[in-house]
Design a protein around this motif. Structure first.
Motif, mmCIF file in Angstrom:
data_model
loop_
_atom_site.group_PDB
_atom_site.id
_atom_site.type_symbol
_atom_site.label_atom_id
_atom_site.label_comp_id
_atom_site.label_asym_id
_atom_site.label_seq_id
_atom_site.Cartn_x
_atom_site.Cartn_y
_atom_site.Cartn_z
ATOM 1 N N LYS A 27 0.842 -1.188 0.000
ATOM 2 C CA LYS A 27 0.000 0.000 0.000
ATOM 3 C C LYS A 27 0.876 1.237 0.000
ATOM 4 C CE LYS A 27 -0.656 0.550 4.957
ATOM 5 N NZ LYS A 27 -1.605 0.835 6.012
ATOM 6 N N VAL A 29 1.170 5.267 1.143
ATOM 7 C CA VAL A 29 0.658 6.144 2.181
ATOM 8 C C VAL A 29 1.132 7.552 1.886
ATOM 9 C CG1 VAL A 29 0.751 6.667 4.644
ATOM 10 C CG2 VAL A 29 0.723 4.300 3.904
ATOM 11 N N TYR A 30 0.215 8.514 1.902
ATOM 12 C CA TYR A 30 0.577 9.926 1.781
ATOM 13 C C TYR A 30 0.771 10.461 3.188
ATOM 14 C CZ TYR A 30 0.521 14.846 0.656
ATOM 15 O OH TYR A 30 0.867 16.163 0.530
ATOM 16 N N ALA A 31 1.820 11.228 3.391
ATOM 17 C CA ALA A 31 2.093 11.792 4.708
ATOM 18 C C ALA A 31 2.472 13.257 4.563
ATOM 19 C CB ALA A 31 3.225 11.027 5.390
ATOM 20 N N TYR A 48 3.299 10.779 9.300
ATOM 21 C CA TYR A 48 1.994 11.092 9.877
ATOM 22 C C TYR A 48 1.171 12.038 9.012
ATOM 23 C CZ TYR A 48 4.194 15.482 11.399
ATOM 24 O OH TYR A 48 4.843 16.686 11.436
ATOM 25 N N ASN A 49 -0.110 12.102 9.383
ATOM 26 C CA ASN A 49 -1.060 13.080 8.850
ATOM 27 C C ASN A 49 -1.747 13.748 10.028
ATOM 28 O OD1 ASN A 49 -1.015 12.890 5.903
ATOM 29 N ND2 ASN A 49 -1.565 10.755 6.272
ATOM 30 N N SER A 67 -2.040 11.343 13.297
ATOM 31 C CA SER A 67 -2.112 9.890 13.106
ATOM 32 C C SER A 67 -0.838 9.408 12.434
ATOM 33 C CB SER A 67 -3.300 9.526 12.217
ATOM 34 O OG SER A 67 -4.501 9.942 12.811
ATOM 35 N N GLU A 69 0.896 7.030 10.298
ATOM 36 C CA GLU A 69 0.401 6.119 9.275
ATOM 37 C C GLU A 69 1.272 4.874 9.133
ATOM 38 O OE1 GLU A 69 -2.475 6.746 7.966
ATOM 39 O OE2 GLU A 69 -2.648 8.802 8.670
ATOM 40 N N THR A 70 2.579 5.059 9.239
ATOM 41 C CA THR A 70 3.511 3.937 9.102
ATOM 42 C C THR A 70 4.854 4.356 9.687
ATOM 43 O OG1 THR A 70 4.367 2.281 7.541
ATOM 44 C CG2 THR A 70 4.344 4.550 6.784
#
Length: 123
Positions: A27, A29-31, A48-49, A67, A69-70
């Motif tokens: 996947k 992820v946009y951060a 994070y976001n 948050s 994200e990864t």
């Protein structure tokens, strides 16, 4: 046999072929930012976001939910190589599109609930 394929001892150089694959559960992820730190053994970077949650009426401050994200964990050598790779790509990007600029905002007092140093991001 061509000159490019020989090393100084005249032996045939071996070629390396890397096949890149993405597993089924891959996947993206946009951060908007990253935070993390390091130990003698590894570097950890969490991406994070932020989401605005409104105002806390008791303290009269805006609440942002961050948050993670990864997270990636790198050896010191891998972190150095990532730094070099990213620096080169930033130089290439700026040569093509111009300097990357930051939006200048009024300084705000930020209360972090995590015991880590912020690398970048915004509020």
């Amino acid at each position: 046999m061509t000159e490019e394929n020989n090393n100084p001892e005249g032996k045939m150089a071996k070629k390396l072929k890397i096949e890149i694959r993405k597993p089924e559960d891959f996947k993206q992820v946009y951060a908007i930012g990253a935070l993390g730190g390091h130990s003698p053994y590894d570097f950890r970077i969490g991406f994070y976001n932020d989401s605005p949650k409104g105002f806390d009426k008791t303290s009269n401050s805006q609440v942002i939910q961050r948050s993670i994200e990864t997270e990636i964990i790198l050896s010191p050598l891998a972190a150095l190589e990532l730094s070099n790779w990213l620096g080169q790509h930033i130089r290439d990007y700026e040569a093509m599109f111009g300097p990357i600029t930051r939006v200048q905002k009024q300084p705000q007092k930020v209360e972090q609930t995590e015991d880590t140093a912020e690398i970048q991001g915004y509020i």
